[in-house]
Design an enzyme around this catalytic site. Sequence first.
Site, PDB file in Angstrom:
ATOM      1  N   CYS B 247       0.849  -1.165  -0.051  1.00 20.52           N
ATOM      2  CA  CYS B 247       0.001   0.109  -0.059  1.00 20.52           C
ATOM      3  C   CYS B 247       0.847   1.346  -0.050  1.00 20.52           C
ATOM      4  CB  CYS B 247      -1.086   0.001   1.187  1.00 20.52           C
ATOM      5  SG  CYS B 247      -0.150  -0.110   2.873  1.00 20.52           S
ATOM      6  N   ARG B 252      -2.273  -0.796   5.281  1.00 21.12           N
ATOM      7  CA  ARG B 252      -3.532  -1.540   4.737  1.00 21.12           C
ATOM      8  C   ARG B 252      -3.240  -2.854   4.167  1.00 21.12           C
ATOM      9  NH1 ARG B 252      -4.838   3.775   1.221  1.00 21.12           N
ATOM     10  NH2 ARG B 252      -2.653   4.016   1.354  1.00 21.12           N
TER      11      ARG B 252
END
Lengths: 154, 299
Positions: B247, B252
């Site tokens: 990410c 994430r």
Amino acid sequence: MNADTLPPALAEIRAEFLALEQKERLLLLLEFSNELPDLPARYSEHPDLFERVEECQAPVYLFTEVDDDNVVHLFVTAPPEAPTTRGFASILVQGLDGLRVEEVLAVPDDYPNTIGLAAAISPLRLRGMSALLGRAKRQVRERRDSSAGAGSVR
Amino acid sequence: MSVQVDTSDKFAEYAHPERLVSTQWLAEHLGEPGLVVVESDEDVLLYETGHIPGAVKIDWHTDLNDPVERDYIDGEAFAKLMQNKGIKRNSTVVIYGDKSNWWAAYALWVFSLFGHSDVRLLDGGRAKWQAEGREFTTEETISEPTDYPVVERNDSGIRAFKDDVLAHLGKPLIDVRSPEEYSGERTTAPAYPEEGTLRAGHIPTAQSIPWGKAAAEDGTFRPRAELDALYRDGAGINDGDDVIAYCRIGERSSHTWFVLTHLLGLDSVRNYDGSWTEWGSAVRVPIVTGPEPGTARSR
């Protein structure tokens, strides 16, 4: 940075943080967070007036006013699940509200990096506060320029 | 010394049900010997506003990162952190946090680099606990210091570096950022602070599967069938595949790493924590802009 150019309220807030140990600085930020004023009714019903601060991952909105005496008022709203952002906003509201336009524009952009929070919360998180300050100054500049009228220079 | 697992029907469908606990399970087991609850949030003050009783705070930014090198802490620092937080090598650690457990999953992934064997996520995280009106406290958690051993961090299995990604192009690669980040669109204007990367776009061949698609409205993980549809049917990922997820800084993608590894049972998933902040600024690495994955240029 020269402390003389810093408005007294911001200088005082900085001194307050720097006088504390790292862990206590977090708790002071939490105190600020709890002190963020609610929006006045004329704004709480008009979210359309506010600008979304994209750099903050929580939904944060900011609005500045310049009154007839050239004095700046700052309003920020951020949700309870974003206490750090609320803390940043509250510092700026307490530090900038009631200053004259020129004084707000003279606040150094790196003020957020000078209040001793980098180690306590990480430099990356301070970006959120820099974003709030940057937007507040830009809005104030725009309001000044648009009210200066057609004859203004620049 | 492990605390019993949560045998909820929902979790039984996942490959490793022992990696999740429900809010109900946690409420029933709070205070049980051998259990340590950890809060790990994006917002560094959230824990101080109120936390699950007895939970300790671990902040990804300030606790798990080396202060001067862009890397995670070493075995010695990790042992010290565990000792201070009252965690033993055989403790059952349950991590929860804000933002659908983004940062909780990140902390879990770092625990996994040190081979801490029993570490679980609270399904739904902080928001679900709060929505159910369960107890929060501002009372300080006093931890009994432990004798956690110094264990060397092992980056080989679940962590990828830039050169690993370059060598991997052509195999499954997942970009879990927003579609706008993936395509390289930018919403910038003068006087706005900028993200710290020189270029916008994605790694060639990466498929866009935003991390949030694996989470339901209430922050819990989607049921097994929906996750299979998303990653296996939708993205063509199969058992035995070697997968890398990334990410912006790896937070994430930790969430996606958790889903692929523990909920779908893939054996070879790595998180590229350098992610876009490294790739987007690195010299002599290719990028792709626009909505299509693009191809790996032969070098």
